[in-house]
Enzyme design. Sequence first.
Site, PDB file in Angstrom:
ATOM      1  N   HIS A 211      -2.256  -5.149 -59.467  1.00 26.95           N
ATOM      2  CA  HIS A 211      -0.902  -6.037 -59.846  1.00 26.95           C
ATOM      3  C   HIS A 211       0.093  -5.542 -58.809  1.00 26.95           C
ATOM      4  CE1 HIS A 211      -2.510  -7.719 -63.414  1.00 26.95           C
ATOM      5  NE2 HIS A 211      -3.093  -6.697 -63.746  1.00 26.95           N
TER       6      HIS A 211
ATOM      7  N   SER B 250      -6.811 -15.493 -61.080  1.00 28.12           N
ATOM      8  CA  SER B 250      -8.180 -15.010 -61.171  1.00 28.12           C
ATOM      9  C   SER B 250      -9.062 -16.470 -61.073  1.00 28.12           C
ATOM     10  CB  SER B 250      -8.074 -14.934 -62.662  1.00 28.12           C
ATOM     11  OG  SER B 250      -7.631 -13.474 -63.117  1.00 28.12           O
TER      12      SER B 250
ATOM     13  N   ILE C  20     -17.150   5.043 -45.605  1.00 26.06           N
ATOM     14  CA  ILE C  20     -16.265   4.260 -46.678  1.00 26.06           C
ATOM     15  C   ILE C  20     -15.742   5.217 -47.650  1.00 26.06           C
ATOM     16  CG2 ILE C  20     -16.451   2.527 -48.316  1.00 26.06           C
ATOM     17  CD1 ILE C  20     -18.955   1.795 -47.230  1.00 26.06           C
TER      18      ILE C  20
ATOM     19  N   CYS D  42      -0.585 -10.367 -56.638  1.00 27.50           N
ATOM     20  CA  CYS D  42       0.556 -11.195 -56.634  1.00 27.50           C
ATOM     21  C   CYS D  42       1.496 -10.861 -55.582  1.00 27.50           C
ATOM     22  CB  CYS D  42       1.309 -11.267 -58.098  1.00 27.50           C
ATOM     23  SG  CYS D  42       0.205 -11.962 -59.461  1.00 27.50           S
TER      24      CYS D  42
ATOM     25  N   SER E 264      -1.161 -14.436 -57.459  1.00 29.05           N
ATOM     26  CA  SER E 264      -2.453 -14.410 -57.152  1.00 29.05           C
ATOM     27  C   SER E 264      -3.644 -14.516 -58.273  1.00 29.05           C
ATOM     28  CB  SER E 264      -2.841 -13.215 -56.254  1.00 29.05           C
ATOM     29  OG  SER E 264      -4.085 -13.275 -55.688  1.00 29.05           O
TER      30      SER E 264
ATOM     31  N   ASP F  25     -21.968   4.753 -46.502  1.00 20.96           N
ATOM     32  CA  ASP F  25     -20.895   5.610 -47.336  1.00 20.96           C
ATOM     33  C   ASP F  25     -20.317   6.518 -46.745  1.00 20.96           C
ATOM     34  OD1 ASP F  25     -21.183   4.425 -50.277  1.00 20.96           O
ATOM     35  OD2 ASP F  25     -23.316   4.850 -49.952  1.00 20.96           O
TER      36      ASP F  25
END
Length: 336
Positions: free
Chosen positions: A143, A213, A61, A185, A211, A58
Amino acid sequence: MNFISILGLMWCLLVEGAAVHTNNWVVIVDASRYWFNYRHVANALSIYYSVKRLGIPDSHIILMLSDDMACNPRNPTSAQIFNNRDRHVQIYPSDVEVDYRDSEVTVENFFRVLTDRVPEGTPRSKRLLSDENSNILVYLTGHGGDGFLKFQDTEEMNAMELVDVFQQMHEKKRYNELLFLIDTCQAGSMVLPIYSPNIIGVGSSTVGQDSLSHHGDHEIGVYVIDRWTYYTLEFLEKVQPNSKAKLTDLFRVYTTADIRSTPQYSNLKLFKKRKVSDVLITDFFGSVRQTVVFENTPTTSLNNTVINENHINDNDNNNILVEDSAIYSRVSQLPF
């Protein structure tokens, strides 16, 4: 030459004589909020789960989640998040470390993380402390459209702004190699403009494509993962820390029949240090451990002083006499 100098010299020889890649960092961003975007949180946590399983701690990250789906009142599995309707793996463990959450997930904070232009007093856990020897994995989901990615439905990150930030990282020597993955997308519009060296960019769809699901969970009531990330995760689940799987093996997984879009790649000619076909999956998704092995390991006394092994015990005076004239202090940490 004292002990510390010897260690420093050995480290320099190690770095200069071998590959300069010495450490890995990961930046994961879910840029969407609201319950119907559950899958984007699951996308991000799927990558988080994978890199932790392969050994990246972690401390290396940076996890940015725009919404707390685990505690959403609509969540029938309270405090848990799943990326599959079978619910085999709970990807929101109790020890998850979210570094930026909710309103902290902004374009500005994302760029500040990448360039390390953070406000004074920012804790180390929220900083990307990479250097010229670091391989960095950057994963984005949310998105998007032609040339942009939405953050929180309130602002947009422009593709040219992003690639300019990558160039700043190059100029500031903040990476050795960088792998940029984006699931949204028209993701290709975010990777094609990349012009900085030693960056591989991969988008889940080309310009003009959505893109999609993968599947939903009827009890949760929403889609739980996107197709491109689903097949990425399916591949990574077969990878072990000592795996010799290549990045190009992952690219072969991205078939149009499965992901139902056309993946887009940045200009791979800019990746100059080595062939893309030579890049291991673990060069970005796994942990790197550099070790220095000594044939004769010095011993440490109670007063935190390293005593040379070639010592003589003077019984008459109850003193330890050291043949070498130098007494060396213990090194608390090697410069990794």
